[in-house]
Design a protein around this motif. Sequence first.
Motif, PDB file in Angstrom:
ATOM      1  N   ARG A   7       0.847  -1.190   0.000  1.00 29.75           N
ATOM      2  CA  ARG A   7       0.000   0.000   0.000  1.00 29.75           C
ATOM      3  C   ARG A   7       0.884   1.243   0.000  1.00 29.75           C
ATOM      4  O   ARG A   7       1.792   1.388   0.816  1.00 29.75           O
ATOM      5  CB  ARG A   7      -0.914   0.011   1.230  1.00 29.75           C
ATOM      6  N   GLY A   8       0.629   2.148  -0.925  1.00 31.98           N
ATOM      7  CA  GLY A   8       1.394   3.385  -1.011  1.00 31.98           C
ATOM      8  C   GLY A   8       2.704   3.253  -1.765  1.00 31.98           C
ATOM      9  O   GLY A   8       3.514   4.172  -1.754  1.00 31.98           O
ATOM     10  N   VAL A   9       2.923   2.122  -2.427  1.00 32.45           N
ATOM     11  CA  VAL A   9       4.180   1.904  -3.154  1.00 32.45           C
ATOM     12  C   VAL A   9       3.866   1.489  -4.584  1.00 32.45           C
ATOM     13  O   VAL A   9       3.037   0.617  -4.813  1.00 32.45           O
ATOM     14  CB  VAL A   9       5.042   0.802  -2.499  1.00 32.45           C
ATOM     15  N   LYS A  10       4.531   2.117  -5.540  1.00 33.05           N
ATOM     16  CA  LYS A  10       4.417   1.734  -6.950  1.00 33.05           C
ATOM     17  C   LYS A  10       5.824   1.618  -7.507  1.00 33.05           C
ATOM     18  O   LYS A  10       6.644   2.513  -7.355  1.00 33.05           O
ATOM     19  CB  LYS A  10       3.634   2.815  -7.720  1.00 33.05           C
ATOM     20  N   ALA A  11       6.115   0.485  -8.141  1.00 30.72           N
ATOM     21  CA  ALA A  11       7.437   0.247  -8.715  1.00 30.72           C
ATOM     22  C   ALA A  11       7.324   0.001 -10.209  1.00 30.72           C
ATOM     23  O   ALA A  11       6.359  -0.605 -10.676  1.00 30.72           O
ATOM     24  CB  ALA A  11       8.098  -0.956  -8.049  1.00 30.72           C
ATOM     25  N   GLU A  12       8.321   0.477 -10.926  1.00 34.39           N
ATOM     26  CA  GLU A  12       8.481   0.156 -12.340  1.00 34.39           C
ATOM     27  C   GLU A  12       9.825  -0.542 -12.459  1.00 34.39           C
ATOM     28  O   GLU A  12      10.864   0.057 -12.199  1.00 34.39           O
ATOM     29  CB  GLU A  12       8.452   1.418 -13.195  1.00 34.39           C
ATOM     30  N   VAL A  13       9.792  -1.816 -12.808  1.00 34.49           N
ATOM     31  CA  VAL A  13      11.003  -2.628 -12.828  1.00 34.49           C
ATOM     32  C   VAL A  13      11.403  -2.943 -14.259  1.00 34.49           C
ATOM     33  O   VAL A  13      10.586  -3.438 -15.041  1.00 34.49           O
ATOM     34  CB  VAL A  13      10.798  -3.949 -12.032  1.00 34.49           C
ATOM     35  N   GLY A  14      12.657  -2.653 -14.578  1.00 38.01           N
ATOM     36  CA  GLY A  14      13.223  -3.017 -15.867  1.00 38.01           C
ATOM     37  C   GLY A  14      14.149  -4.204 -15.689  1.00 38.01           C
ATOM     38  O   GLY A  14      14.095  -4.904 -14.684  1.00 38.01           O
ATOM     39  N   GLU A  15      15.017  -4.437 -16.672  1.00 38.72           N
ATOM     40  CA  GLU A  15      15.930  -5.572 -16.584  1.00 38.72           C
ATOM     41  C   GLU A  15      17.024  -5.356 -15.558  1.00 38.72           C
ATOM     42  O   GLU A  15      17.434  -6.293 -14.877  1.00 38.72           O
ATOM     43  CB  GLU A  15      16.548  -5.851 -17.952  1.00 38.72           C
ATOM     44  N   VAL A  16      17.531  -4.121 -15.443  1.00 34.56           N
ATOM     45  CA  VAL A  16      18.634  -3.865 -14.507  1.00 34.56           C
ATOM     46  C   VAL A  16      18.367  -2.673 -13.592  1.00 34.56           C
ATOM     47  O   VAL A  16      19.157  -2.407 -12.689  1.00 34.56           O
ATOM     48  CB  VAL A  16      19.978  -3.640 -15.253  1.00 34.56           C
ATOM     49  N   GLN A  17      17.268  -1.957 -13.814  1.00 35.87           N
ATOM     50  CA  GLN A  17      16.972  -0.764 -13.011  1.00 35.87           C
ATOM     51  C   GLN A  17      15.523  -0.781 -12.553  1.00 35.87           C
ATOM     52  O   GLN A  17      14.683  -1.464 -13.128  1.00 35.87           O
ATOM     53  CB  GLN A  17      17.213   0.511 -13.833  1.00 35.87           C
ATOM     54  N   THR A  18      15.272   0.017 -11.515  1.00 36.04           N
ATOM     55  CA  THR A  18      13.905   0.187 -11.037  1.00 36.04           C
ATOM     56  C   THR A  18      13.720   1.616 -10.545  1.00 36.04           C
ATOM     57  O   THR A  18      14.674   2.270 -10.123  1.00 36.04           O
ATOM     58  CB  THR A  18      13.564  -0.828  -9.916  1.00 36.04           C
ATOM     59  N   ALA A  19      12.483   2.085 -10.613  1.00 35.66           N
ATOM     60  CA  ALA A  19      12.104   3.396 -10.096  1.00 35.66           C
ATOM     61  C   ALA A  19      10.897   3.195  -9.188  1.00 35.66           C
ATOM     62  O   ALA A  19      10.037   2.342  -9.462  1.00 35.66           O
ATOM     63  CB  ALA A  19      11.761   4.349 -11.229  1.00 35.66           C
ATOM     64  N   LEU A  20      10.844   3.966  -8.109  1.00 34.83           N
ATOM     65  CA  LEU A  20       9.793   3.775  -7.113  1.00 34.83           C
ATOM     66  C   LEU A  20       9.086   5.083  -6.794  1.00 34.83           C
ATOM     67  O   LEU A  20       9.715   6.142  -6.737  1.00 34.83           O
ATOM     68  CB  LEU A  20      10.397   3.221  -5.820  1.00 34.83           C
ATOM     69  N   ASP A  21       7.785   4.997  -6.560  1.00 29.39           N
ATOM     70  CA  ASP A  21       6.973   6.104  -6.062  1.00 29.39           C
ATOM     71  C   ASP A  21       6.359   5.649  -4.750  1.00 29.39           C
ATOM     72  O   ASP A  21       5.720   4.597  -4.699  1.00 29.39           O
ATOM     73  CB  ASP A  21       5.864   6.466  -7.049  1.00 29.39           C
ATOM     74  N   LEU A  22       6.567   6.432  -3.692  1.00 30.44           N
ATOM     75  CA  LEU A  22       6.024   6.099  -2.374  1.00 30.44           C
ATOM     76  C   LEU A  22       5.137   7.227  -1.893  1.00 30.44           C
ATOM     77  O   LEU A  22       5.438   8.407  -2.104  1.00 30.44           O
ATOM     78  CB  LEU A  22       7.146   5.892  -1.352  1.00 30.44           C
TER      79      LEU A  22
END
Length: 160
Positions: free
Chosen positions: A87-102
């Motif tokens: 809850r309150g977390v969104k991730a975008e995951v690629g092959e070697v990187q990730t970005a997060l919104d909290l």
Amino acid sequence: MTESTQQNRTQTPEGGSEPLQVRKAARRGGGAAATRGRTTIADGVVEKIAGLAARDVLGVHAMGSGFSRTFGAVRDRVPGGSKSVTRGVKAEVGEVQTALDLEIVVDYGVAIADVAQAVRENVIAAVERMTGLEVVEVNIAVSDVKLPDEEDEEPEPRIQ
């Protein structure tokens, strides 16, 4: 050579023969174990890691907006339901990187910038250590401040 010995040998490209077990051993390998396949990590895995790491920071009261917390509290009361650590977390995951919104709710009296920095550092450390992914950004939205005299929005469990 005897017939049974001949059966346990294999032809080499040069025209000779070698024992079968030597030939099998030569086929094994093919490089380092890390190059023999792919590992993919689901968005939900990174979201769980980030959610738990963010909640560990002193000054974080809750995760998510008021609506998502209220909806989540009702869902948690349903038999068989469980608390959502994402809850309150969104991730975008690629092959070697990730970005997060909290999205977080902080306790009244804490320095929001310090809490956000601590959350960012804790989340990056946990995600990179556990997944091996490079965290390129952690965006934090503070959606509310929990006042000391304010009641939690979660409804009280009904006793039947």
